[in-house]
Write a protein that holds these residues in place. Structure first.
Motif, PDB file in Angstrom:
ATOM      1  N   TYR A 204       0.973  -0.997  -0.160  1.00  0.00           N
ATOM      2  CA  TYR A 204      -0.153   0.090  -0.009  1.00  0.00           C
ATOM      3  C   TYR A 204       0.921   1.180   0.141  1.00  0.00           C
ATOM      4  CZ  TYR A 204      -4.397   2.382   1.240  1.00  0.00           C
ATOM      5  OH  TYR A 204      -5.451   3.201   1.118  1.00  0.00           O
ATOM      6  N   VAL A 205       0.466   2.268  -0.712  1.00  0.00           N
ATOM      7  CA  VAL A 205       1.191   3.487  -0.781  1.00  0.00           C
ATOM      8  C   VAL A 205       0.260   4.810  -0.604  1.00  0.00           C
ATOM      9  CG1 VAL A 205       2.486   4.837  -2.447  1.00  0.00           C
ATOM     10  CG2 VAL A 205       2.851   2.554  -2.158  1.00  0.00           C
ATOM     11  N   HIS A 206       0.864   5.760   0.253  1.00  0.00           N
ATOM     12  CA  HIS A 206       0.319   6.947   0.498  1.00  0.00           C
ATOM     13  C   HIS A 206       1.127   7.978  -0.355  1.00  0.00           C
ATOM     14  CE1 HIS A 206      -2.098   6.885   4.525  1.00  0.00           C
ATOM     15  NE2 HIS A 206      -3.060   6.296   3.466  1.00  0.00           N
ATOM     16  N   ILE A 207       0.312   8.819  -1.217  1.00  0.00           N
ATOM     17  CA  ILE A 207       0.791   9.646  -1.949  1.00  0.00           C
ATOM     18  C   ILE A 207       0.754  11.115  -1.077  1.00  0.00           C
ATOM     19  CG2 ILE A 207       1.125  10.818  -4.254  1.00  0.00           C
ATOM     20  CD1 ILE A 207       2.283   7.943  -4.329  1.00  0.00           C
ATOM     21  N   GLY A 208       1.747  11.935  -0.622  1.00  0.00           N
ATOM     22  CA  GLY A 208       1.408  13.132   0.064  1.00  0.00           C
ATOM     23  C   GLY A 208       2.694  13.791   0.060  1.00  0.00           C
ATOM     24  N   GLU A 209       2.320  15.062  -0.292  1.00  0.00           N
ATOM     25  CA  GLU A 209       3.214  16.378  -0.344  1.00  0.00           C
ATOM     26  C   GLU A 209       3.910  16.589   0.953  1.00  0.00           C
ATOM     27  OE1 GLU A 209       5.658  17.713  -1.721  1.00  0.00           O
ATOM     28  OE2 GLU A 209       4.642  17.993  -3.687  1.00  0.00           O
ATOM     29  N   SER A 210       5.081  17.055   0.825  1.00  0.00           N
ATOM     30  CA  SER A 210       5.976  17.596   1.839  1.00  0.00           C
ATOM     31  C   SER A 210       5.360  18.401   2.821  1.00  0.00           C
ATOM     32  CB  SER A 210       7.329  17.976   1.595  1.00  0.00           C
ATOM     33  OG  SER A 210       7.138  19.258   0.950  1.00  0.00           O
ATOM     34  N   ASN A 211       4.435  19.277   2.521  1.00  0.00           N
ATOM     35  CA  ASN A 211       3.775  20.306   3.174  1.00  0.00           C
ATOM     36  C   ASN A 211       2.069  19.736   3.371  1.00  0.00           C
ATOM     37  OD1 ASN A 211       2.619  20.730   0.598  1.00  0.00           O
ATOM     38  ND2 ASN A 211       3.556  22.668   0.379  1.00  0.00           N
ATOM     39  N   ARG A 212       1.829  18.683   2.792  1.00  0.00           N
ATOM     40  CA  ARG A 212       0.562  18.051   3.113  1.00  0.00           C
ATOM     41  C   ARG A 212      -0.291  18.750   2.350  1.00  0.00           C
ATOM     42  NH1 ARG A 212       0.450  12.898   5.652  1.00  0.00           N
ATOM     43  NH2 ARG A 212       0.998  12.945   7.775  1.00  0.00           N
ATOM     44  N   GLY A 213       0.021  19.428   1.259  1.00  0.00           N
ATOM     45  CA  GLY A 213      -0.832  20.416   0.577  1.00  0.00           C
ATOM     46  C   GLY A 213      -1.183  19.535  -0.972  1.00  0.00           C
TER      47      GLY A 213
END
Length: 290
Positions: A204-213
């Protein structure tokens, strides 16, 4: 080949019936295949109604949760470990009742900043608990995902190397690794080697930006990460995750350290994420073909 998912907290801060309808309908409208439910307040859910909504909108479901410091399987206190296990078994049962086959998140410790390393006894309790959880989940047809989080959210596992060591100790066929680009950006040396090290144990993979935006607005090296996924022929879910206190409740916002909001409307964020992830998958595939 990969199911694209989105975290329910992009849409609503709880999973009461009205919120569940909003979460599921907007997930479908934004073009996703799967929705991830955070089971931090499961008592508000109407499981039968939610299960029927998922069928109506033809969406897959994944579930997740973290533990609290008074219900922590990494504690030295057996009573705290028992409370943590009760929460995890409840969450796995809910996952199965919703028709899901994946439960992840942080089942191995409280979700928060510790002021000490995990103790040898605490780690022993973790391994015992994960073996018990995997066995419990296996009987319900559920896979357990071990999400790797940063040092400010757990003192047990912060890197893929540590997670792989835990999987070796637990030795359960229905336990996989869950990578999250937000956490990798803090703890890993790059976005390629952890993926290659996990190989077919990545589930499983979460794709999230460094700033959560918005994806692409921060410092994550998505090009390297998606190419690494292509190298191991990863075919599991890819779920977008982002948090804003415009949606998330105050208590959970504080737990997740959402001190500033980078968005206040979910649909624009979600449709952008969907297109961004699809573009990265396509680019990685074309690079692999060449």
């Amino acid at each position: 080949m990969n199911k694209l998912g989105i975290h329910a907290l992009v849409w609503a801060g709880d999973l009461a019936p009205e919120s569940a309808k909003k979460v599921i309908s907007q997930t479908k409208e934004a073009g996703f295949d799967l929705v991830e439910f955070s089971l931090h307040e499961p008592k508000v859910m109407d499981l039968g109604y939610t299960r029927e909504l998922l069928k109506e909108y033809d969406l897959g479901i994944a579930c997740s949760r973290g533990l609290t410091f008074d219900a922590d399987v990494s504690s030295e206190d057996p009573a705290s470990v028992a409370r943590g296990m009760a929460l995890l078994e409840e969450a796995v049962t809910i996952t199965a009742e919703l028709g899901g086959t994946y439960f992840g998140g942080v089942p191995y410790s409280a979700l928060g900043k510790y002021n000490h390393p995990v103790t040898p006894l605490g780690r022993k309790h973790v391994i015992e608990s994960m073996k018990r959880l995997a066995d419990f989940a296996d009987k319900k047809g559920v896979t357990i995902g071990i999400e790797i989080v940063n040092r400010y959210e757990s003192n047990v596992i912060n890197t893929a190397k540590q997670a792989l060591a835990m999987l070796d100790e637990v030795n359960a066929p229905n336990m996989v690794i869950h990578l999250d680009t937000y956490h990798m950006n803090i703890e890993e040396t790059d976005f390629v080697q952890p993926v290659l090290a996990c190989g077919d144990r990545l589930g499983y993979v979460h794709i999230g930006e460094s700033n959560r935006g918005y994806l692409g607005s921060g410092t994550i090296d998505f090009t390297s990460f998606f190419h690494a996924l292509s190298m191991i022929n990863y075919q599991g879910p890819m779920t977008f995750e982002s948090f804003s206190s415009a949606v998330v409740s105050e208590n959970l916002s504080n737990a997740l350290a959402v001190w500033r909001n980078l968005w206040d409307e979910g649909m624009g964020l979600a449709t952008h994420a969907n297109a961004f992830i699809k573009g990265q998958i396509e680019a990685a595939h074309m690079g692999k073909v060449k």
